[in-house]
Scaffold this motif. Structure first.
Motif, PDB file in Angstrom:
ATOM      1  N   CYS A 140      45.367  37.098  41.844  1.00 53.22           N
ATOM      2  CA  CYS A 140      44.160  37.273  41.785  1.00 53.22           C
ATOM      3  C   CYS A 140      43.449  37.231  40.618  1.00 53.22           C
ATOM      4  O   CYS A 140      42.282  36.974  39.824  1.00 53.22           O
ATOM      5  CB  CYS A 140      43.983  39.004  42.098  1.00 53.22           C
ATOM      6  SG  CYS A 140      43.711  39.682  43.808  1.00 53.22           S
ATOM      7  N   THR A 141      44.109  37.589  39.237  1.00 56.06           N
ATOM      8  CA  THR A 141      43.370  37.674  37.960  1.00 56.06           C
ATOM      9  C   THR A 141      43.521  36.221  37.710  1.00 56.06           C
ATOM     10  O   THR A 141      43.339  35.469  36.738  1.00 56.06           O
ATOM     11  CB  THR A 141      44.651  37.971  37.046  1.00 56.06           C
ATOM     12  OG1 THR A 141      46.079  38.364  37.175  1.00 56.06           O
ATOM     13  CG2 THR A 141      44.018  39.673  36.901  1.00 56.06           C
ATOM     14  N   ALA A 201      40.957  33.816  40.217  1.00 55.22           N
ATOM     15  CA  ALA A 201      39.215  34.490  39.643  1.00 55.22           C
ATOM     16  C   ALA A 201      38.896  33.386  38.637  1.00 55.22           C
ATOM     17  O   ALA A 201      37.815  33.420  38.578  1.00 55.22           O
ATOM     18  CB  ALA A 201      39.754  36.076  38.885  1.00 55.22           C
ATOM     19  N   PHE A 223      34.405  38.564  38.466  1.00 54.52           N
ATOM     20  CA  PHE A 223      34.901  38.931  37.695  1.00 54.52           C
ATOM     21  C   PHE A 223      34.891  40.434  38.760  1.00 54.52           C
ATOM     22  O   PHE A 223      36.084  41.223  38.485  1.00 54.52           O
ATOM     23  CB  PHE A 223      33.721  39.729  37.326  1.00 54.52           C
ATOM     24  CG  PHE A 223      33.499  39.141  35.540  1.00 54.52           C
ATOM     25  CD1 PHE A 223      34.088  39.936  34.672  1.00 54.52           C
ATOM     26  CD2 PHE A 223      33.218  37.687  34.815  1.00 54.52           C
ATOM     27  CE1 PHE A 223      34.032  38.995  33.077  1.00 54.52           C
ATOM     28  CE2 PHE A 223      32.209  37.433  33.932  1.00 54.52           C
ATOM     29  CZ  PHE A 223      33.599  38.145  32.905  1.00 54.52           C
ATOM     30  N   VAL A 230      37.078  39.756  42.061  1.00 52.17           N
ATOM     31  CA  VAL A 230      38.350  39.004  41.969  1.00 52.17           C
ATOM     32  C   VAL A 230      39.359  39.361  41.369  1.00 52.17           C
ATOM     33  O   VAL A 230      40.302  40.213  40.918  1.00 52.17           O
ATOM     34  CB  VAL A 230      38.515  37.423  42.637  1.00 52.17           C
ATOM     35  CG1 VAL A 230      39.770  37.044  42.256  1.00 52.17           C
ATOM     36  CG2 VAL A 230      37.697  37.064  43.279  1.00 52.17           C
ATOM     37  N   PHE A 231      38.818  39.230  39.270  1.00 45.86           N
ATOM     38  CA  PHE A 231      39.891  39.448  38.116  1.00 45.86           C
ATOM     39  C   PHE A 231      39.814  41.251  38.114  1.00 45.86           C
ATOM     40  O   PHE A 231      40.911  41.564  38.010  1.00 45.86           O
ATOM     41  CB  PHE A 231      38.851  39.352  37.219  1.00 45.86           C
ATOM     42  CG  PHE A 231      39.842  39.386  36.024  1.00 45.86           C
ATOM     43  CD1 PHE A 231      40.652  38.066  35.875  1.00 45.86           C
ATOM     44  CD2 PHE A 231      39.899  40.070  35.305  1.00 45.86           C
ATOM     45  CE1 PHE A 231      41.349  37.841  34.885  1.00 45.86           C
ATOM     46  CE2 PHE A 231      40.908  39.970  33.962  1.00 45.86           C
ATOM     47  CZ  PHE A 231      41.417  39.642  33.801  1.00 45.86           C
ATOM     48  N   VAL A 267      39.794  43.252  40.579  1.00 46.74           N
ATOM     49  CA  VAL A 267      40.157  43.638  41.334  1.00 46.74           C
ATOM     50  C   VAL A 267      42.058  43.321  41.482  1.00 46.74           C
ATOM     51  O   VAL A 267      42.652  44.304  41.622  1.00 46.74           O
ATOM     52  CB  VAL A 267      40.231  42.864  43.400  1.00 46.74           C
ATOM     53  CG1 VAL A 267      41.224  43.249  44.067  1.00 46.74           C
ATOM     54  CG2 VAL A 267      39.048  43.747  44.079  1.00 46.74           C
ATOM     55  N   GLY A 268      41.754  42.534  41.183  1.00 50.19           N
ATOM     56  CA  GLY A 268      43.581  41.986  40.200  1.00 50.19           C
ATOM     57  C   GLY A 268      43.812  43.086  39.199  1.00 50.19           C
ATOM     58  O   GLY A 268      44.942  43.399  39.177  1.00 50.19           O
ATOM     59  N   GLU A 269      42.795  43.433  38.039  1.00 51.38           N
ATOM     60  CA  GLU A 269      43.100  44.634  37.154  1.00 51.38           C
ATOM     61  C   GLU A 269      43.939  45.962  37.735  1.00 51.38           C
ATOM     62  O   GLU A 269      45.089  46.409  36.542  1.00 51.38           O
ATOM     63  CB  GLU A 269      41.934  44.121  36.097  1.00 51.38           C
ATOM     64  CG  GLU A 269      42.279  43.123  35.322  1.00 51.38           C
ATOM     65  CD  GLU A 269      43.050  43.140  34.644  1.00 51.38           C
ATOM     66  OE1 GLU A 269      44.150  44.288  34.278  1.00 51.38           O
ATOM     67  OE2 GLU A 269      43.871  41.618  34.150  1.00 51.38           O
ATOM     68  N   LEU A 304      45.335  45.719  40.315  1.00 53.26           N
ATOM     69  CA  LEU A 304      46.421  46.023  40.809  1.00 53.26           C
ATOM     70  C   LEU A 304      47.355  46.102  40.055  1.00 53.26           C
ATOM     71  O   LEU A 304      48.882  46.655  39.830  1.00 53.26           O
ATOM     72  CB  LEU A 304      46.497  44.809  42.600  1.00 53.26           C
ATOM     73  CG  LEU A 304      45.623  44.743  43.421  1.00 53.26           C
ATOM     74  CD1 LEU A 304      45.542  43.386  44.082  1.00 53.26           C
ATOM     75  CD2 LEU A 304      46.127  45.685  44.368  1.00 53.26           C
ATOM     76  N   TRP A 305      47.266  45.133  39.285  1.00 56.23           N
ATOM     77  CA  TRP A 305      47.952  45.183  37.549  1.00 56.23           C
ATOM     78  C   TRP A 305      48.263  46.908  37.511  1.00 56.23           C
ATOM     79  O   TRP A 305      49.230  46.819  37.033  1.00 56.23           O
ATOM     80  CB  TRP A 305      47.843  44.691  36.504  1.00 56.23           C
ATOM     81  CG  TRP A 305      48.284  42.801  36.508  1.00 56.23           C
ATOM     82  CD1 TRP A 305      47.267  42.040  36.258  1.00 56.23           C
ATOM     83  CD2 TRP A 305      48.746  42.029  37.000  1.00 56.23           C
ATOM     84  NE1 TRP A 305      47.660  40.615  36.795  1.00 56.23           N
ATOM     85  CE2 TRP A 305      48.607  41.197  36.502  1.00 56.23           C
ATOM     86  CE3 TRP A 305      50.949  42.953  36.985  1.00 56.23           C
ATOM     87  CZ2 TRP A 305      50.046  40.021  36.596  1.00 56.23           C
ATOM     88  CZ3 TRP A 305      51.618  42.424  36.918  1.00 56.23           C
ATOM     89  CH2 TRP A 305      51.115  40.686  37.130  1.00 56.23           C
TER      90      TRP A 305
END
Lengths: 89, 89
Positions: free
Chosen positions: A17-18, A21, B43, B45-46, B48-50, B52-53
């Motif tokens: 994802c990161t 993105a 922003f 997708v980012f 969501v990624g953050e 999950l991190w």
């Protein structure tokens, strides 16, 4: 705590994802030929950070860290270059 | 390979860079009241990624992963919220 394979899956999905993105941002800037609202400082500092993550990955011999950050670095630098070009137009 | 403390310093500095990078972007959007050039998808997708991190950090009991990603998540979501607000103006 969930089983280890679930935890690793969450970490992997987080990394995907990161990283991906930045693709829609690059596409948006390229298509619209404008990047005024994008912060030069953000993408500069972020690119430096990604370069350091990449080096860190090499030093700790972690292929996922190396690969994910190489891709993100390439995307972030591309956005930075396009911003520099289009802001001059 | 450099000594371990240098490697850890590189990793820590990388984390600081990829976190604080979002501050100038947030400030720029807030000051100029415009975010048209910023990709909503990026922003979203980012963020969501953050998230999950952040969860990953909790599961592996890593305070640096938890803290760095909590801050980045807050900054990325703030930019997303400002974009949604200003794009309607």
């Amino acid at each position: 705590m969930p089983p280890l394979w679930i935890v690793n899956l969450i970490g992997s999905f987080a990394a995907v994802c990161t990283t991906i993105a930045f693709v829609p941002q690059l596409v948006r800037v390229y298509r619209r030929k404008t990047a005024r609202d994008i912060s030069f400082s953000m993408f500069l500092v972020f690119s430096v950070g990604e370069l350091l993550w990449f080096l860190y990955g090499i030093f700790i011999h972690s292929l996922p860290v190396i690969l994910a950050n190489a891709v993100t670095l390439a995307l972030a630098v591309s956005i930075l270059v396009l911003k520099l070009r289009y802001d001059r137009l």
